[in-house]
Design a protein around this motif. Structure first.
Motif, PDB file in Angstrom:
ATOM      1  N   ASP A 127       0.825  -1.215   0.000  1.00  0.00           N
ATOM      2  CA  ASP A 127       0.000   0.000   0.000  1.00  0.00           C
ATOM      3  C   ASP A 127       0.856   1.261   0.000  1.00  0.00           C
ATOM      4  O   ASP A 127       0.505   2.259  -0.643  1.00  0.00           O
ATOM      5  CB  ASP A 127      -0.907   0.011   1.235  1.00  0.00           C
ATOM      6  CG  ASP A 127      -1.937  -1.094   1.206  1.00  0.00           C
ATOM      7  OD1 ASP A 127      -3.068  -0.829   0.745  1.00  0.00           O
ATOM      8  OD2 ASP A 127      -1.624  -2.220   1.622  1.00  0.00           O
ATOM      9  N   LEU A 128       1.950   1.255   0.757  1.00  0.00           N
ATOM     10  CA  LEU A 128       2.821   2.415   0.899  1.00  0.00           C
ATOM     11  C   LEU A 128       4.273   1.969   0.811  1.00  0.00           C
ATOM     12  O   LEU A 128       4.607   0.821   1.150  1.00  0.00           O
ATOM     13  CB  LEU A 128       2.587   3.110   2.255  1.00  0.00           C
ATOM     14  CG  LEU A 128       1.186   3.660   2.522  1.00  0.00           C
ATOM     15  CD1 LEU A 128       1.058   4.103   3.977  1.00  0.00           C
ATOM     16  CD2 LEU A 128       0.866   4.809   1.586  1.00  0.00           C
ATOM     17  N   ARG A 129       5.133   2.901   0.369  1.00  0.00           N
ATOM     18  CA  ARG A 129       6.560   2.609   0.230  1.00  0.00           C
ATOM     19  C   ARG A 129       7.367   3.690   0.958  1.00  0.00           C
ATOM     20  O   ARG A 129       7.316   4.867   0.574  1.00  0.00           O
ATOM     21  CB  ARG A 129       6.956   2.563  -1.254  1.00  0.00           C
ATOM     22  CG  ARG A 129       6.512   1.277  -1.955  1.00  0.00           C
ATOM     23  CD  ARG A 129       6.235   1.483  -3.426  1.00  0.00           C
ATOM     24  NE  ARG A 129       5.094   2.393  -3.627  1.00  0.00           N
ATOM     25  CZ  ARG A 129       3.813   2.023  -3.472  1.00  0.00           C
ATOM     26  NH1 ARG A 129       3.526   0.778  -3.150  1.00  0.00           N
ATOM     27  NH2 ARG A 129       2.845   2.902  -3.637  1.00  0.00           N
ATOM     28  N   VAL A 130       8.075   3.278   2.002  1.00  0.00           N
ATOM     29  CA  VAL A 130       9.017   4.145   2.711  1.00  0.00           C
ATOM     30  C   VAL A 130      10.410   3.803   2.177  1.00  0.00           C
ATOM     31  O   VAL A 130      10.881   2.680   2.316  1.00  0.00           O
ATOM     32  CB  VAL A 130       8.949   3.921   4.234  1.00  0.00           C
ATOM     33  CG1 VAL A 130      10.015   4.738   4.939  1.00  0.00           C
ATOM     34  CG2 VAL A 130       7.561   4.282   4.764  1.00  0.00           C
ATOM     35  N   MET A 131      11.066   4.773   1.572  1.00  0.00           N
ATOM     36  CA  MET A 131      12.283   4.521   0.804  1.00  0.00           C
ATOM     37  C   MET A 131      13.481   5.198   1.450  1.00  0.00           C
ATOM     38  O   MET A 131      13.419   6.382   1.806  1.00  0.00           O
ATOM     39  CB  MET A 131      12.070   5.046  -0.618  1.00  0.00           C
ATOM     40  CG  MET A 131      13.069   4.604  -1.640  1.00  0.00           C
ATOM     41  SD  MET A 131      12.504   5.130  -3.294  1.00  0.00           S
ATOM     42  CE  MET A 131      13.798   4.410  -4.296  1.00  0.00           C
ATOM     43  N   GLU A 132      14.556   4.476   1.613  1.00  0.00           N
ATOM     44  CA  GLU A 132      15.779   5.083   2.127  1.00  0.00           C
ATOM     45  C   GLU A 132      16.442   5.933   1.045  1.00  0.00           C
ATOM     46  O   GLU A 132      16.260   5.702  -0.153  1.00  0.00           O
ATOM     47  CB  GLU A 132      16.729   4.001   2.637  1.00  0.00           C
ATOM     48  CG  GLU A 132      16.152   3.258   3.835  1.00  0.00           C
ATOM     49  CD  GLU A 132      17.132   2.295   4.478  1.00  0.00           C
ATOM     50  OE1 GLU A 132      18.301   2.233   4.037  1.00  0.00           O
ATOM     51  OE2 GLU A 132      16.728   1.596   5.430  1.00  0.00           O
ATOM     52  N   ALA A 133      17.234   6.915   1.473  1.00  0.00           N
ATOM     53  CA  ALA A 133      17.755   7.938   0.558  1.00  0.00           C
ATOM     54  C   ALA A 133      18.629   7.363  -0.549  1.00  0.00           C
ATOM     55  O   ALA A 133      18.698   7.945  -1.642  1.00  0.00           O
ATOM     56  CB  ALA A 133      18.526   8.989   1.348  1.00  0.00           C
ATOM     57  N   ASP A 134      19.310   6.246  -0.309  1.00  0.00           N
ATOM     58  CA  ASP A 134      20.163   5.677  -1.347  1.00  0.00           C
ATOM     59  C   ASP A 134      19.556   4.438  -2.004  1.00  0.00           C
ATOM     60  O   ASP A 134      20.235   3.727  -2.751  1.00  0.00           O
ATOM     61  CB  ASP A 134      21.554   5.357  -0.790  1.00  0.00           C
ATOM     62  CG  ASP A 134      21.527   4.267   0.268  1.00  0.00           C
ATOM     63  OD1 ASP A 134      20.418   3.889   0.723  1.00  0.00           O
ATOM     64  OD2 ASP A 134      22.610   3.781   0.650  1.00  0.00           O
ATOM     65  N   ALA A 135      18.278   4.189  -1.747  1.00  0.00           N
ATOM     66  CA  ALA A 135      17.606   3.056  -2.380  1.00  0.00           C
ATOM     67  C   ALA A 135      17.216   3.404  -3.814  1.00  0.00           C
ATOM     68  O   ALA A 135      17.232   4.579  -4.210  1.00  0.00           O
ATOM     69  CB  ALA A 135      16.369   2.668  -1.576  1.00  0.00           C
ATOM     70  N   TYR A 136      16.859   2.398  -4.580  1.00  0.00           N
ATOM     71  CA  TYR A 136      16.482   2.649  -5.972  1.00  0.00           C
ATOM     72  C   TYR A 136      15.562   1.557  -6.495  1.00  0.00           C
ATOM     73  O   TYR A 136      15.575   0.417  -6.040  1.00  0.00           O
ATOM     74  CB  TYR A 136      17.725   2.757  -6.867  1.00  0.00           C
ATOM     75  CG  TYR A 136      18.658   1.568  -6.819  1.00  0.00           C
ATOM     76  CD1 TYR A 136      18.566   0.530  -7.744  1.00  0.00           C
ATOM     77  CD2 TYR A 136      19.649   1.482  -5.843  1.00  0.00           C
ATOM     78  CE1 TYR A 136      19.429  -0.561  -7.700  1.00  0.00           C
ATOM     79  CE2 TYR A 136      20.517   0.400  -5.792  1.00  0.00           C
ATOM     80  CZ  TYR A 136      20.397  -0.613  -6.725  1.00  0.00           C
ATOM     81  OH  TYR A 136      21.249  -1.703  -6.668  1.00  0.00           O
ATOM     82  N   PHE A 137      14.742   1.964  -7.456  1.00  0.00           N
ATOM     83  CA  PHE A 137      13.864   1.070  -8.197  1.00  0.00           C
ATOM     84  C   PHE A 137      14.410   0.901  -9.615  1.00  0.00           C
ATOM     85  O   PHE A 137      15.236   1.693 -10.075  1.00  0.00           O
ATOM     86  CB  PHE A 137      12.449   1.641  -8.280  1.00  0.00           C
ATOM     87  CG  PHE A 137      11.696   1.668  -6.985  1.00  0.00           C
ATOM     88  CD1 PHE A 137      11.279   0.499  -6.389  1.00  0.00           C
ATOM     89  CD2 PHE A 137      11.380   2.884  -6.375  1.00  0.00           C
ATOM     90  CE1 PHE A 137      10.559   0.526  -5.196  1.00  0.00           C
ATOM     91  CE2 PHE A 137      10.672   2.921  -5.186  1.00  0.00           C
ATOM     92  CZ  PHE A 137      10.258   1.735  -4.594  1.00  0.00           C
ATOM     93  N   GLY A 138      13.900  -0.094 -10.312  1.00  0.00           N
ATOM     94  CA  GLY A 138      14.251  -0.271 -11.714  1.00  0.00           C
ATOM     95  C   GLY A 138      13.772  -1.615 -12.224  1.00  0.00           C
ATOM     96  O   GLY A 138      13.857  -2.614 -11.508  1.00  0.00           O
ATOM     97  N   ILE A 139      13.270  -1.625 -13.438  1.00  0.00           N
ATOM     98  CA  ILE A 139      12.820  -2.886 -14.044  1.00  0.00           C
ATOM     99  C   ILE A 139      14.020  -3.506 -14.754  1.00  0.00           C
ATOM    100  O   ILE A 139      14.085  -3.593 -15.986  1.00  0.00           O
ATOM    101  CB  ILE A 139      11.607  -2.631 -14.963  1.00  0.00           C
ATOM    102  CG1 ILE A 139      10.467  -2.035 -14.118  1.00  0.00           C
ATOM    103  CG2 ILE A 139      11.125  -3.924 -15.621  1.00  0.00           C
ATOM    104  CD1 ILE A 139       9.290  -1.542 -14.891  1.00  0.00           C
ATOM    105  N   TYR A 140      14.982  -3.903 -13.940  1.00  0.00           N
ATOM    106  CA  TYR A 140      16.259  -4.391 -14.459  1.00  0.00           C
ATOM    107  C   TYR A 140      16.113  -5.695 -15.241  1.00  0.00           C
ATOM    108  O   TYR A 140      16.997  -6.055 -16.021  1.00  0.00           O
ATOM    109  CB  TYR A 140      17.246  -4.595 -13.309  1.00  0.00           C
ATOM    110  CG  TYR A 140      17.882  -3.321 -12.773  1.00  0.00           C
ATOM    111  CD1 TYR A 140      17.357  -2.068 -13.059  1.00  0.00           C
ATOM    112  CD2 TYR A 140      19.015  -3.386 -11.979  1.00  0.00           C
ATOM    113  CE1 TYR A 140      17.930  -0.917 -12.567  1.00  0.00           C
ATOM    114  CE2 TYR A 140      19.607  -2.229 -11.484  1.00  0.00           C
ATOM    115  CZ  TYR A 140      19.062  -0.993 -11.773  1.00  0.00           C
ATOM    116  OH  TYR A 140      19.642   0.134 -11.282  1.00  0.00           O
ATOM    117  N   CYS A 141      15.007  -6.397 -15.042  1.00  0.00           N
ATOM    118  CA  CYS A 141      14.785  -7.644 -15.791  1.00  0.00           C
ATOM    119  C   CYS A 141      14.626  -7.389 -17.284  1.00  0.00           C
ATOM    120  O   CYS A 141      14.692  -8.319 -18.089  1.00  0.00           O
ATOM    121  CB  CYS A 141      13.569  -8.378 -15.246  1.00  0.00           C
ATOM    122  SG  CYS A 141      12.077  -7.359 -15.130  1.00  0.00           S
TER     123      CYS A 141
END
Length: 264
Positions: A127-141
């Motif tokens: 439902d919610l995403r708490v993200m750390e400052a150096d985290a990252y997303f990506g559709i690397y697949c």
């Protein structure tokens, strides 16, 4: 060491994924363990909110491609085993485990390090995403021809809009915390190392609200997507009117001085 553990904190389930050798990538055994952990959360009458956390500095690097390489020897049938499902099955198993579960209670992702490919899909399921400052997303697949089959092509456009979603889906590019927050992919950005703590604090806030009303509003928001406006407003009313007694009780608390000027 168990790849999936559950800690219970006064109505909050902290589900932790820990496969440090592969940045918490998920093989079939781990997918089944995650699925079981979130079903247990759903079925626990005392549990109000779950926090989904990745240990050892990463949320989840997606599907375990080493495991996939071993499955390649057996062909498609082995890779697809047990994953077909019926549309109305709210407890269906997903390739990454819980990604097809339609829970009645909220889940908060505590995102550190990599949340990529199927790991990003697991974060989108929350439902919610708490993200750390150096985290990252990506559709690397995207690099390896692995499809999005854990809700990524459905939830991402609904969350951030088609334009942003197509950019991420087609290019597979890295999305760092500041951009994720700007486009609505992250709900909070916190200092590195504080994701779990911040997600648990947010979970405690949600757990402290009148639950029946909050859950009715949550379900109404989920259920409205495929409905015409009139039908959506009608289903909101049908759910909401059952909670009018809660509203009246809240009004009495307000009149007595509780929660004035936006205090929680």
């Amino acid at each position: 060491m168990n790849a999936v553990t559950v800690e219970r904190l006064d109505g909050i389930h902290v589900v932790t994924l820990a496969r440090p050798a592969v940045r918490n990538a998920v093989d079939r055994e781990t997918a089944l363990a995650l699925y079981a952990a979130f079903l247990a959360f759903e079925d626990d009458a005392e549990a109000r909110v779950a926090v989904f956390h990745g240990a050892h500095g990463h949320f989840c690097a997606g599907w375990d491609l080493q495991h996939g390489a071993r499955l390649a020897v057996s062909g498609n049938d082995q890779a697809l085993r047990g994953l077909d499902f019926e549309t109305d099955d709210s407890r269906a198993l997903g390739p990454m485990g819980p990604s097809r579960l339609r829970l009645s209670k909220p889940v908060i992702a505590a995102v550190s390090g990599a949340a990529v490919a199927g790991g990003m899909e697991l974060a989108l399921w929350c439902d919610l995403r708490v993200m750390e400052a150096d985290a990252y997303f990506g559709i690397y697949c995207r690099r390896f021809g692995v499809p999005l089959i854990d809700g990524g092509t459905v939830r991402l456009p609904r969350l951030i809009g088609m334009g942003h979603a197509m950019d991420l889906i087609l290019t597979g590019r890295k999305v760092e915390a500041a951009e994720a927050l700007q486009m609505g992919l992250a709900n909070r950005v916190v200092p590195t190392g504080q994701g779990r703590e911040a997600a648990v604090a947010l979970a405690r806030q949600l757990a402290g609200f009148p639950q029946a009303t909050m859950l009715a509003d949550r379900e109404s928001a989920h259920a409205q997507w495929d409905l015409p406006l009139g039908d959506a407003l009608q289903q909101e009313w049908q759910r909401g009117k059952l909670r009018i007694s809660d509203a009246l009780e809240g009004a009495v608390r307000f009149a007595a001085g509780q929660g004035r000027h936006g205090r929680f």
